[in-house]
Write an enzyme that holds these catalytic residues in place. Structure first.
Site, short mmCIF file in Angstrom:
data_model
loop_
_atom_site.label_atom_id
_atom_site.label_comp_id
_atom_site.label_asym_id
_atom_site.label_seq_id
_atom_site.Cartn_x
_atom_site.Cartn_y
_atom_site.Cartn_z
N LYS A 196 -12.05 13.20 24.70
CA LYS A 196 -12.96 13.56 23.60
C LYS A 196 -12.97 12.44 22.56
O LYS A 196 -12.11 11.55 22.57
CB LYS A 196 -12.53 14.88 22.97
CG LYS A 196 -11.14 14.87 22.37
CD LYS A 196 -10.70 16.29 22.00
CE LYS A 196 -9.28 16.30 21.47
NZ LYS A 196 -8.79 17.67 21.22
N TYR A 214 -10.46 -6.02 -4.96
CA TYR A 214 -11.05 -4.96 -5.78
C TYR A 214 -9.98 -4.22 -6.58
O TYR A 214 -8.91 -3.92 -6.05
CB TYR A 214 -11.77 -3.93 -4.90
CG TYR A 214 -13.10 -4.39 -4.36
CD1 TYR A 214 -14.17 -4.65 -5.21
CD2 TYR A 214 -13.28 -4.55 -3.00
CE1 TYR A 214 -15.41 -5.06 -4.70
CE2 TYR A 214 -14.51 -4.95 -2.48
CZ TYR A 214 -15.56 -5.20 -3.34
OH TYR A 214 -16.77 -5.59 -2.84
C1 LIG Z 1 -7.49 17.56 21.84
C2 LIG Z 1 -6.90 18.60 22.69
C3 LIG Z 1 -5.85 18.29 23.55
C4 LIG Z 1 -5.17 16.93 23.56
O1 LIG Z 1 -4.30 16.87 22.46
P1 LIG Z 1 -3.27 15.66 22.26
O2 LIG Z 1 -2.44 16.07 21.13
O3 LIG Z 1 -4.12 14.47 21.93
O4 LIG Z 1 -2.57 15.50 23.53
C5 LIG Z 1 -5.39 19.27 24.40
N1 LIG Z 1 -5.93 20.52 24.39
C6 LIG Z 1 -6.93 20.85 23.55
C7 LIG Z 1 -7.46 22.24 23.57
C8 LIG Z 1 -7.44 19.91 22.66
O5 LIG Z 1 -8.42 20.26 21.83
#
Ligand SMILES: *Cc1c(COP(=O)(O)O)cnc(C)c1O
Length: 355
Positions: A34, A253
């Site tokens: 994702k 800045y």
């Molecule tokens: C994002 C997500 C993961 C992966 O999580 P990590 O901490 O990056 O391993 C696993 N399960 C679900 C439901 C998620 O939304």
């Protein structure tokens, strides 16, 4: 010379980390891609993993559609599930797997005509109190999914709120709630995100869902990395100008950084518009030609300034690692009060260069 900033992505390291996750957990592992694979480029990462990975997971439908369009043929789970019946039809037509985690999604499955053969992941809320059916409703939801005639297999899943805190009892409690809520229900089990895979062997089920660990950032406190994860991204640029500051000169800045002594400062072609955090304080670690140094002055949109005082041999053209092998993304995240996830998925504008 083109602007010398880029995010190098080491696909061998990605494959290595996936193998670590799979070996530790056992069973299958969905590589979580994702948010454009946490900033690493979802399609390229999927292609690199396609031969090894049992499947993939993304947050929402469009991300899965893009992977299918790019030729990714294996299982892809949509973690947030669908938002309407049309999306559910696309889940079917693209042979995706989808999470069902609330009543409206369950009704979409029941009410959408002309769908069949769905692979559903039924999410149970075991204590995070974000998404998922209450434990008491799990069996009924399972029954309704099967009774709909549209579902061929259900995987039972939950998600941990505090798996990155070893010794914290919440995860143990979530496991117990999950086991009780799903006792006797048919289906495979999936509990572990990265921290679950790394720290909670008792939570291992049929499917792991590793995300951040694939990218080589250990989510556990201190980033202990006892399993040899390899950083996948190196965010890198170069010094393109050097200047000398006299004691008392204000840099950047806000003028909040005052040179305490005569200093050499390098201008680096990366800033917060590239995803390097503006909140990084003076002193945040960088590596220059392989030697650790620090940010000096406030990070601006397109550039930042680093301390070269102790690096007399580094000047224009010096290679600057903002995070990667020598400066871990966890270290930068800690310096700015966030987590590696946020830094990685904020990377933008710089080209992703694969090797
Ligand atoms: C994002 C997500 C993961 C992966 O999580 P990590 O901490 O990056 O391993 C696993 N399960 C679900 C439901 C998620 O939304």
């Amino acid at each position: 010379m083109a602007r010398p900033s880029r995010a190098l992505v080491d696909l061998d390291a990605l494959r290595h980390n996936y193998a670590v996750a799979r070996r530790l957990h056992g069973g299958g592992a969905l590589a979580v891609l994702k948010a454009n694979a946490y900033g690493h480029g979802a399609l390229r990462c999927a292609q690199a993993l396609q031969r090894d990975a049992d499947g993939f997971a993304v947050a929402f439908l469009e991300e899965a559609v893009a992977l299918r369009a790019g030729g990714i043929t294996g299982p892809i789970l949509v973690l947030e599930g669908v938002f309407d019946a049309d999306e559910l039809r696309q889940v079917q037509s693209l042979a995706l797997w989808t999470v069902v985690h609330h009543e409206a999604q369950l009704r979409m499955v029941e009410d959408t005509a002309d769908i069949a053969g769905l692979q559903v992941w039924l999410k149970i809320d075991t204590g995070m109190h974000r998404a998922g059916f209450a434990p008491a409703d799990a069996a009924a939801a399972h029954r309704r999914l099967m009774a709909s005639g549209k579902v061929v297999a259900i995987t039972l899943m939950t998600h941990f709120a505090r798996a990155d805190e070893p010794g914290q009892p919440t995860t143990q409690e979530q496991i117990a709630v999950f086991d009780a809520a799903t006792a006797g229900l048919a289906g495979r089990r999936s509990l572990c995100n990265s921290a679950g895979v790394l720290a909670w062997p008792e939570a291992r089920g049929d499917w792991a869902r590793p995300g951040i660990l694939l990218y080589g950032a250990d989510p556990l406190p201190g980033g202990v990395n006892e399993h040899g994860l390899r950083p996948v991204m190196t965010l890198q640029s170069r010094v393109f100008a050097v200047r000398e500051l006299q004691p008392g000169d204000a840099l950047g800045y806000g003028g909040g950084f005052i040179a305490p002594v005569t200093m050499r400062v390098g201008l680096v072609a990366a800033g917060y518009a590239d995803g390097y955090p503006r909140t990084a304080p003076a002193g945040t670690a960088v590596a220059i030609d392989g030697v650790r140094s620090r940010v000096a002055g406030r990070v601006s949109m397109d550039m930042l300034t680093v301390d070269l005082t102790d690096l007399p041999r580094s000047g224009v053209g010096a290679e600057v690692e903002l995070w990667g092998q020598q400066v871990s993304v966890n270290e930068v995240a800690a310096a700015v009060g966030t987590i590696s996830y946020e830094l990685l998925c904020n990377v933008k504008r710089v080209p992703l260069v694969y090797r």
